[in-house]
Design a protein around this motif. Structure first.
Motif, short mmCIF file in Angstrom:
data_model
loop_
_atom_site.label_atom_id
_atom_site.label_comp_id
_atom_site.label_asym_id
_atom_site.label_seq_id
_atom_site.Cartn_x
_atom_site.Cartn_y
_atom_site.Cartn_z
N ARG A 16 0.85 -1.19 0.00
CA ARG A 16 0.00 0.00 0.00
C ARG A 16 0.89 1.24 0.00
NH1 ARG A 16 -2.30 0.07 6.26
NH2 ARG A 16 -0.35 -0.53 7.27
N GLU A 17 0.26 2.38 -0.28
CA GLU A 17 1.01 3.63 -0.19
C GLU A 17 0.73 4.25 1.17
OE1 GLU A 17 0.86 6.97 -3.25
OE2 GLU A 17 0.65 8.02 -1.33
N LEU A 18 1.80 4.68 1.79
CA LEU A 18 1.67 5.41 3.05
C LEU A 18 2.20 6.81 2.82
CD1 LEU A 18 3.27 2.83 5.54
CD2 LEU A 18 0.83 3.19 5.08
N PRO A 47 1.68 7.96 10.40
CA PRO A 47 1.58 7.69 8.97
C PRO A 47 0.16 7.32 8.58
CG PRO A 47 3.49 6.59 9.90
CD PRO A 47 2.70 7.12 11.05
N VAL A 48 -0.23 7.72 7.37
CA VAL A 48 -1.58 7.43 6.90
C VAL A 48 -1.51 6.52 5.69
CG1 VAL A 48 -2.34 9.70 7.68
CG2 VAL A 48 -1.74 9.39 5.29
N GLU A 49 -2.59 5.80 5.47
CA GLU A 49 -2.71 4.93 4.28
C GLU A 49 -3.46 5.69 3.21
OE1 GLU A 49 -4.33 0.87 4.85
OE2 GLU A 49 -5.68 1.40 3.20
N ASN A 50 -2.87 5.75 2.00
CA ASN A 50 -3.48 6.50 0.90
C ASN A 50 -3.97 5.58 -0.19
OD1 ASN A 50 -2.73 8.94 2.10
ND2 ASN A 50 -0.70 8.85 1.15
N CYS A 62 -14.61 11.02 11.50
CA CYS A 62 -13.83 10.63 12.68
C CYS A 62 -14.60 9.58 13.47
CB CYS A 62 -13.58 11.83 13.59
SG CYS A 62 -12.74 13.19 12.79
N ALA A 63 -13.86 8.81 14.26
CA ALA A 63 -14.49 7.82 15.13
C ALA A 63 -13.49 7.45 16.22
CB ALA A 63 -14.90 6.59 14.34
N VAL A 64 -14.00 6.82 17.26
CA VAL A 64 -13.11 6.49 18.38
C VAL A 64 -12.21 5.30 18.08
CG1 VAL A 64 -14.48 7.50 20.23
CG2 VAL A 64 -14.96 5.16 19.50
N ASP A 65 -12.65 4.42 17.18
CA ASP A 65 -11.78 3.28 16.86
C ASP A 65 -11.91 2.92 15.38
OD1 ASP A 65 -14.14 1.69 16.56
OD2 ASP A 65 -14.15 1.34 18.72
N ALA A 66 -11.01 2.04 14.94
CA ALA A 66 -10.92 1.71 13.52
C ALA A 66 -12.18 1.02 13.00
CB ALA A 66 -9.69 0.82 13.28
N GLU A 67 -12.81 0.20 13.84
CA GLU A 67 -14.01 -0.51 13.40
C GLU A 67 -15.13 0.48 13.09
OE1 GLU A 67 -11.29 -3.12 14.75
OE2 GLU A 67 -12.07 -1.52 16.02
N PRO A 84 -4.27 1.83 9.02
CA PRO A 84 -4.76 0.67 9.77
C PRO A 84 -3.72 -0.45 9.88
CG PRO A 84 -6.40 1.39 8.17
CD PRO A 84 -5.15 2.16 7.89
N GLY A 85 -3.61 -0.98 11.07
CA GLY A 85 -2.75 -2.14 11.30
C GLY A 85 -1.27 -1.89 11.07
N LEU A 86 -0.85 -0.66 11.21
CA LEU A 86 0.55 -0.33 10.91
C LEU A 86 1.47 -0.89 12.00
CD1 LEU A 86 2.16 1.37 8.82
CD2 LEU A 86 2.19 3.19 10.53
N ALA A 87 2.49 -1.62 11.58
CA ALA A 87 3.47 -2.14 12.53
C ALA A 87 4.28 -0.98 13.10
CB ALA A 87 4.41 -3.12 11.82
N THR A 88 4.55 -1.05 14.39
CA THR A 88 5.34 0.00 15.05
C THR A 88 6.67 0.21 14.34
OG1 THR A 88 4.35 -0.72 17.11
CG2 THR A 88 6.21 0.77 17.30
N GLU A 89 7.26 -0.91 13.91
CA GLU A 89 8.56 -0.84 13.24
C GLU A 89 8.47 0.01 11.96
OE1 GLU A 89 9.83 -4.65 11.90
OE2 GLU A 89 11.87 -3.93 11.44
#
Lengths: 375, 375
Positions: free
Chosen positions: B183-185, B202-205, B352-357, B220-225
């Motif tokens: 994906r593009e970030l 970082p955002v997913e585009n 906006c929302a409080v969580d990803a779901e 979403p689901g971005l690894a800390t690394e």
């Protein structure tokens, strides 16, 4: 392409924040304000003229989709004249009620919304009669054009009567019983053209020298019953006036009655966006400014919930060290582009936090900086 | 009183949102833009002139405290000329690097930031040599002035070479190996005059027809690394350029290498506020626009944390039913006051929302309305 042009009577900080909230919605703005240094002057079109200059008002009104006001001492006649050609929201009747403290208190009473005891004072004899009925201490106030603590005198005891009368006599007055209150709350509510209503959580207000100094949202430790009562009163006012837009009502929270029931006394209303709602820019899902515009433009209202806890502190008379303030966490600056003058509102600071404890800590730091610069 | 007047090269939607974020901080704005229907025209002063009109540039520069740009194809010579008299942030060197895809890729390589394989293409012979070295599929791109997918051709197989060359040959080009990415970030970071750095998550585009269509923040689901790697690269670029202001870097997230290490390939950078950061207005503690202004004005940076989860969807070519959109929960509209035209960015919506779901649910509804109006 003027199909999005909104006219605003008054070009102060409230107008400025309306414009800043309205551009993203696709609106444009024209202001009418007699001051050539009005806070809106750089960011929108402004007709510089008096509110009763018929020619200027006609020029102002040309091509607008709707007219609103950000200043409740706009002449009612001006709003009524504009209403012949363009929708005016909130309805001019709301202006009429809010411009006269006596009409306002009578209006609350008609709606079964409790207030402090009050009586009209037109001459020295009616002042004595009013004191007889209401007792002391009491506040003698002008019925019109008072704001930020101006136009009122406290009559603590009989000896104060002469001074109060000398200061204010000769114009329509009202005597209000002095109420011992726990705190001042205000409730902001917005009503759409379709009759939908959204209420912001009531906030706790603190005044200094008669000027709003600080609001905390939601009001700390507010009983649900009190919140519901405040909202009930706000809805009653909105519906009685077939209101469209944001309305603020300042209320006194007083000790519960003998049965333990919550008690709120309505003090005054402002038929416009209000200083005690500035926290909504940073602290609510939809700001009071955006919701006012949504309402008057016939759009659906936005969510009036708080995002967390927020406090607003006014910058009065002088500006604090902006660099220090902006270094504080979740602290937001709002300047109005006004020249400093003692007692003048030059801007405000909003500080947000996830809970009331953290908010109190942050607020204490913000207030330390702000108080050092207040004049 | 021009001690708060900021000059901006470019008067498009990015300039408009800079002004809306800057007025509350007490700034005023002057824009330079050749278009007389620029999105800033109603809300700030605008010099309508070409970026290389020396007289107009001098008039624009008079009395400014700092100059910035919201459009990376401003002539570097204009920025350099202004820099003789007024601080220009971000530094014109950043413009120089970002305006040339070859210089940009070489710059990333010098900083040990991986990119897709690339080679300069100046004539037909060097195109063949580049394909020999990089292999196919590959992308042939103009080195300058490409944006929103313009100025590039995919060479999938040898048979496509002639078409690509006919379309783009005769100007400085670059061949880039086609990278299979997850994906593009993009990562947005801001650096202050004191060297302090703040990074937005970082955002997913997602692009459609070469134009940014949607960003989700945080990705979403971005690894800390991966997040740390993106921030490390951003800091490296900021420091190498002694950068001041907001910088965006678009990166490809690719499958981890054989040792399982995170891999990001830098694609391009924008030395300005960026479309993939628009979510920050509603979804971050401090917006990219406010942080850019804080940086260039020498103020402390604001917190770049997300307040929760947010997604931004561009309104391209046509506008959706605004009434329907505004009725959705925590959904915020941002229009740019531009005439509709196919492929043109007319505004964006943030949800906006409080969580990803919850965000995903709300986003699905927003996208349904937006896609129906996209042209």
């Amino acid at each position: 392409m003027n199909d999005r042009l909104i006219g605003v009577l008054g070009g102060g900080q409230l107008g400025r924040m309306l414009a800043l909230a309205g551009y993203p919605l696709g609106f444009r703005f024209r202001f009418l304000d007699p001051a050539d240094d009005a806070p809106v002057r750089y960011l929108a079109e402004q007709v510089v003229a008096s509110y009763d200059d018929h020619l200027a008002v006609a020029q102002f009104g040309s091509g607008l989709i709707v007219v609103t006001y950000e200043f409740e001492n706009v002449p009612v006649a001006t709003a009524r004249a504009l209403e012949q050609h363009i929708p005016v929201f909130p309805p001019p009747q709301a202006l009429e009620v809010a411009q006269d403290r006596l009409a306002e208190k009578r209006f609350f009473t008609q709606l079964n919304i409790p207030t402090a005891p009050f009586a009209p004072v037109d001459d020295r004899a009616s002042l004595d009669a009013a004191i007889e009925r209401i007792g002391l201490p009491a506040l003698l106030k002008t019925r019109r054009l008072g704001y930020d603590g101006k136009g009122q005198a406290l009559i603590g005891q009989r000896a104060d009567i002469e001074d109060a009368w000398r200061a204010l006599g000769g114009q329509p007055l009202i005597l209000e019983g002095f109420v011992s209150f726990v705190r001042e709350l205000s409730v902001l509510a917005v009503r759409g053209q379709d009759g939908a209503v959204a209420c912001y959580p009531p906030v706790e207000n603190l005044h200094r020298n008669g000027i709003l100094y600080r609001s905390i949202a939601p009001a700390p430790g507010l009983a649900t019953e009190v919140q519901l009562l405040a909202e009930t009163y706000a809805r009653r006012v909105l519906e009685a006036l077939d209101y469209v837009g944001v309305l603020a009502i300042e209320m006194f929270e007083v000790e519960p009655d003998r049965t333990g029931g919550a008690r709120l006394l309505a003090n005054e209303m402002a038929p416009r966006v209000h200083n005690s709602g500035h926290w909504t820019i940073d602290g609510a899902v939809t700001s009071q400014f955006e919701n006012h515009l949504r309402a008057i433009a016939g759009l659906p209202l936005g969510d009036a919930s708080a995002r967390g806890c927020a406090a607003m502190v006014n910058l009065i008379g002088g500006l604090p060290d902006v660099t220090m303030l902006l270094a504080l966490p979740d602290t937001h600056l709002h300047l109005y582009d006004k020249a400093p003058r003692p007692g003048r509102k030059l801007g405000h600071v909003t500080v947000c936090a996830v809970d009331a404890e953290r908010l109190a800590e942050r607020l204490a730091v913000v207030e330390r900086y702000v108080l050092a610069s207040t004049k």
